[in-house]
Motif scaffolding. Structure first.
Motif, mmCIF file in Angstrom:
data_model
loop_
_atom_site.group_PDB
_atom_site.id
_atom_site.type_symbol
_atom_site.label_atom_id
_atom_site.label_comp_id
_atom_site.label_asym_id
_atom_site.label_seq_id
_atom_site.Cartn_x
_atom_site.Cartn_y
_atom_site.Cartn_z
ATOM 1 N N SER A 1 -13.533 2.050 -13.520
ATOM 2 C CA SER A 1 -13.463 3.275 -12.729
ATOM 3 C C SER A 1 -14.840 3.627 -12.184
ATOM 4 O O SER A 1 -15.842 3.531 -12.905
ATOM 5 C CB SER A 1 -12.933 4.437 -13.577
ATOM 6 N N GLU B 1 -0.960 -2.433 -4.644
ATOM 7 C CA GLU B 1 -0.367 -3.288 -5.661
ATOM 8 C C GLU B 1 -0.206 -4.698 -5.109
ATOM 9 O O GLU B 1 0.077 -4.889 -3.922
ATOM 10 C CB GLU B 1 0.999 -2.746 -6.093
ATOM 11 N N VAL C 1 -4.048 -3.929 -9.732
ATOM 12 C CA VAL C 1 -3.762 -2.656 -9.066
ATOM 13 C C VAL C 1 -5.092 -1.988 -8.717
ATOM 14 O O VAL C 1 -6.004 -1.932 -9.540
ATOM 15 C CB VAL C 1 -2.934 -1.707 -9.955
ATOM 16 N N GLU C 2 -5.189 -1.476 -7.485
ATOM 17 C CA GLU C 2 -6.383 -0.749 -7.052
ATOM 18 C C GLU C 2 -5.996 0.659 -6.622
ATOM 19 O O GLU C 2 -4.935 0.867 -6.044
ATOM 20 C CB GLU C 2 -7.051 -1.465 -5.881
ATOM 21 N N LYS C 3 -6.877 1.612 -6.891
ATOM 22 C CA LYS C 3 -6.669 2.999 -6.482
ATOM 23 C C LYS C 3 -7.931 3.507 -5.799
ATOM 24 O O LYS C 3 -9.030 3.357 -6.324
ATOM 25 C CB LYS C 3 -6.336 3.885 -7.682
ATOM 26 N N ASN D 1 -5.019 9.882 -1.948
ATOM 27 C CA ASN D 1 -4.971 8.850 -2.984
ATOM 28 C C ASN D 1 -4.211 7.640 -2.458
ATOM 29 O O ASN D 1 -3.044 7.753 -2.083
ATOM 30 C CB ASN D 1 -4.269 9.390 -4.235
ATOM 31 N N THR E 1 0.827 -1.206 0.000
ATOM 32 C CA THR E 1 0.000 0.000 0.000
ATOM 33 C C THR E 1 0.863 1.259 0.000
ATOM 34 O O THR E 1 1.899 1.322 0.656
ATOM 35 C CB THR E 1 -0.917 0.016 1.235
ATOM 36 N N PHE F 1 0.326 5.792 -0.278
ATOM 37 C CA PHE F 1 -0.668 6.856 -0.327
ATOM 38 C C PHE F 1 0.000 8.235 -0.337
ATOM 39 O O PHE F 1 1.133 8.406 0.117
ATOM 40 C CB PHE F 1 -1.644 6.760 0.850
ATOM 41 N N LYS G 1 -9.726 6.888 -3.764
ATOM 42 C CA LYS G 1 -9.657 8.323 -3.477
ATOM 43 C C LYS G 1 -10.649 8.657 -2.366
ATOM 44 O O LYS G 1 -11.800 8.207 -2.402
ATOM 45 C CB LYS G 1 -10.002 9.146 -4.718
ATOM 46 N N ARG H 1 -2.926 3.696 -3.225
ATOM 47 C CA ARG H 1 -2.631 2.732 -4.293
ATOM 48 C C ARG H 1 -2.285 1.388 -3.658
ATOM 49 O O ARG H 1 -1.478 1.332 -2.720
ATOM 50 C CB ARG H 1 -1.465 3.231 -5.154
ATOM 51 N N TYR I 1 -12.842 5.046 -7.084
ATOM 52 C CA TYR I 1 -12.148 3.755 -7.023
ATOM 53 C C TYR I 1 -11.828 3.319 -8.446
ATOM 54 O O TYR I 1 -12.652 3.471 -9.360
ATOM 55 C CB TYR I 1 -13.048 2.710 -6.358
ATOM 56 N N GLU I 2 -10.607 2.808 -8.626
ATOM 57 C CA GLU I 2 -10.206 2.299 -9.941
ATOM 58 C C GLU I 2 -9.524 0.950 -9.770
ATOM 59 O O GLU I 2 -8.706 0.766 -8.862
ATOM 60 C CB GLU I 2 -9.261 3.270 -10.642
#
Length: 227
Positions: A174, A123, A141-143, A119, A108, A110, A145, A121, A160-161
């Motif tokens: 997304s 992985e 991969v996740e993102k 934000n 993780t 951020f 916000k 991230r 969220y992505e």
């Protein structure tokens, strides 16, 4: 006259030599201070913590990544809000089993922007192939916000992505939790196709809503048509 001129030049030269070490020491001290300041902040960032403005006061809030004993929620993002003098936690879920049927280590990271948006991230380590299981999602991969909602004084997940590779297809999904809209895109052999839509259940998502059932029962199924 020549002797007097020579004497003056000698005095000026000696004064210059005397002042130069002081200037070098002064400049060196400035550089050292800057290096120490940068290193201190960098150490916090590398350790998974930083200070940044997030809520609606003028003070820096304290962000930390905390380890957790739970099998799925192995890490949480802790935010101590100075305006409320309390800690808010956001689950950083290990979704490797959900998306690939096998647990994988995750990492993780951020940052917090000048606009007070955090934000995150996530992985995952390379996913292992599983015999008799097709369609594994690799390179996951996740993102995430999130921001502080000044109207209701709550921490809101605003986006969220998710991106991954499935066979020869590269897929991105997304979600905009402010508008309730989502879009999913697939790239396969140079061709791109998309699906998009809106749902009321994708609006007004807050820190307490960000859990495994929400991703498993709702988010997971959106955009499935592109696969």
């Amino acid at each position: 006259m020549n002797k007097l001129l020579t004497l003056l030049i000698l005095v000026f030269f000696l004064q210059s030599c005397e002042n130069k070490p002081k200037e070098i020491l002064k400049n060196s001290s400035k550089k050292k201070d800057k290096t120490e300041e940068w290193t201190k902040e960098k150490d916090r960032e590398l350790a998974g913590s930083l200070y940044a403005k997030f809520d609606n006061d003028s003070l820096d809030d304290d962000f930390k990544i905390l380890k957790n004993e739970d099998e799925i929620v192995q890490s949480v993002l802790s935010i101590f809000l100075t305006s409320q003098k309390k800690e808010i936690k956001i689950n950083l879920l290990n979704n490797s089993i959900l998306y690939n049927k096998k647990e994988s280590a995750y990492y993780t990271f951020f940052t917090v922007t000048d606009k007070k948006v955090c934000n995150v991230r996530i992985e995952y380590a390379d996913q292992e192939s599983i015999p008799n299981i097709s369609g594994e999602k690799k390179n996951l991969v996740e993102k995430i916000k999130c921001r502080f909602n000044t109207k209701n004084q709550k921490t809101q997940v605003i986006g969220y992505e998710l991106s991954y590779q499935k066979d020869t297809k590269f897929i991105t999904k997304s979600f905009n939790f402010l508008t309730g809209k989502y879009i999913a895109a697939k790239k396969d052999n140079g061709k791109t196709s998309t699906v998009n839509g809106w749902s009321a259940e994708l609006e007004n998502i807050y820190a307490e809503n960000w859990d495994f059932p929400f991703l498993r029962d709702k988010i997971y199924w959106y955009g499935e048509a592109v696969e």
